[in-house]
Design an enzyme around this catalytic site. Structure first.
Site, PDB file in Angstrom:
ATOM      1  N   ASP A  79      60.980  56.509  -1.850  1.00 37.08           N
ATOM      2  CA  ASP A  79      59.557  56.309  -1.566  1.00 37.08           C
ATOM      3  C   ASP A  79      58.962  55.236  -2.462  1.00 37.08           C
ATOM      4  OD1 ASP A  79      58.580  58.034   0.595  1.00 37.08           O
ATOM      5  OD2 ASP A  79      59.346  59.653  -0.637  1.00 37.08           O
ATOM      6  N   ASP A 133      55.722  83.412  -6.057  1.00 42.50           N
ATOM      7  CA  ASP A 133      55.842  84.846  -5.828  1.00 42.50           C
ATOM      8  C   ASP A 133      57.206  85.228  -5.261  1.00 42.50           C
ATOM      9  OD1 ASP A 133      53.369  85.403  -6.853  1.00 42.50           O
ATOM     10  OD2 ASP A 133      52.404  85.836  -4.933  1.00 42.50           O
ATOM     11  N   ARG A 161      61.609  72.295  -4.338  1.00 40.58           N
ATOM     12  CA  ARG A 161      60.576  71.298  -4.059  1.00 40.58           C
ATOM     13  C   ARG A 161      59.647  71.820  -2.971  1.00 40.58           C
ATOM     14  NH1 ARG A 161      61.424  64.920  -2.644  1.00 40.58           N
ATOM     15  NH2 ARG A 161      62.583  65.688  -0.811  1.00 40.58           N
ATOM     16  N   GLU A 167      56.506  58.609  -7.195  1.00 42.28           N
ATOM     17  CA  GLU A 167      57.111  58.033  -5.991  1.00 42.28           C
ATOM     18  C   GLU A 167      56.357  56.835  -5.437  1.00 42.28           C
ATOM     19  OE1 GLU A 167      59.046  61.143  -3.351  1.00 42.28           O
ATOM     20  OE2 GLU A 167      57.276  62.242  -4.068  1.00 42.28           O
ATOM     21  N   HIS A 220      61.676  67.474   2.920  1.00 40.27           N
ATOM     22  CA  HIS A 220      62.366  66.722   3.972  1.00 40.27           C
ATOM     23  C   HIS A 220      63.494  67.560   4.570  1.00 40.27           C
ATOM     24  CE1 HIS A 220      60.202  62.991   3.314  1.00 40.27           C
ATOM     25  NE2 HIS A 220      60.456  63.074   2.020  1.00 40.27           N
TER      26      HIS A 220
END
Length: 274
Positions: free
Chosen positions: A187, A96, A82, A161, A57
């Site tokens: 959520d 990576d 996240r 969520e 977000h």
């Protein structure tokens, strides 16, 4: 005199999973959603335990994530990244570039959790592509035996969520390779038909049920709780880690407080927390 590395100079910090296992108190964290390395460094030096870099977000992409990880690397916090979605390619890229601790949003089943476990591990256990010699994750092959050790150096957290995820929480927590859970009350409330009501008793009860499931499975459960009283309740209920603010939210509320004091009415009071 030829240059030689100091022994252990490129040894990774303990993962968030390791920190949570050894912690003697609830760990507290803050979101960085602005994409600003300066904000990230300020948050990292504040004395909290976790800095969560949000790729879901926010406008934060891969190159910005790299800069944020570099900004917080000098501080004794656990950086958690996240991903925008539980996608194998995105997970590979985040790993990576040096994301040691990953959080995957919207995991609703054990099968989805298992797919993410495969994404963070090299074959034969998983499907992570092998490019460590090109990657910051191995410090360009300066971490000894990185390919063999990578699975132990990375920690994976998944988000609960939705109503479906709460119902499947025990199965998700039981997946080998999932190091912990994070409950997203915003959520979850929406999934329960309670949009914007993160502190509704039914939502709180659902969050606490997941905390109990995690305790039973031996997996640390975290939760978002920007309301201090709610954060303290979840900590008392056994949450191993609580996210108690975000850089953008703190700036918004603090600037509104200045406007209210020096200019006058700045708008509605009691704005909803995340």
């Amino acid at each position: 005199m030829p240059f030689r590395l100091n022994p252990g100079a490129h040894e990774p910090a303990p993962s968030l999973a390791d920190r949570l296992r050894s912690a003697e108190r609830t760990q507290y964290g803050i979101w960085v959603c602005s994409g600003s390395p300066l904000n990230a460094e300020i948050c990292a030096g504040a004395g909290l335990d976790i800095v969560l870099i949000d790729g879901e977000h926010s406008p934060i992409g891969l190159e910005t994530t790299l800069g944020l990880l570099q900004a917080v690397a000098a501080y004794p916090v656990a950086p958690l990244v996240r991903a925008p979605i539980g996608d194998t390619v995105i997970v590979k890229q985040l790993l990576d570039l040096g994301a040691q601790n990953l959080l995957i949003p919207m995991v609703n089943s054990a099968e989805e959790a298992e797919a993410m476990v495969r994404a963070v591990h090299y074959p034969p256990r998983g499907v992570r592509g092998v490019g460590s010699a090109l990657a910051r994750s191995s410090r360009w092959s300066r971490i000894d035996d990185y390919l063999a050790r990578a699975g132990d150096l990375v920690s994976l957290f998944v988000q609960i969520e939705t109503v479906e995820a709460v119902a499947a929480a025990a199965d998700i927590a039981a997946v080998e390779g999932v190091d912990g859970l994070l409950v997203g009350p915003a959520d979850l409330a929406a999934s329960m038909g309670l949009l914007g009501q993160q502190s509704h008793p039914d939502v709180v009860a659902a969050v606490e049920s997941v905390i109990a499931v995690g305790a039973e499975a031996g997996k640390p459960v975290g939760v978002n709780a920007f309301d201090p009283e709610v954060a303290e309740r979840y900590a008392a209920a056994g949450a191993a880690w609580v996210l108690v603010g975000a850089d953008v939210a703190l700036l918004a509320r603090a600037s509104e407080a200045l406007a209210a004091r020096f200019v006058g009415d700045a708008g509605p009071e009691g704005r909803a927390s995340y």
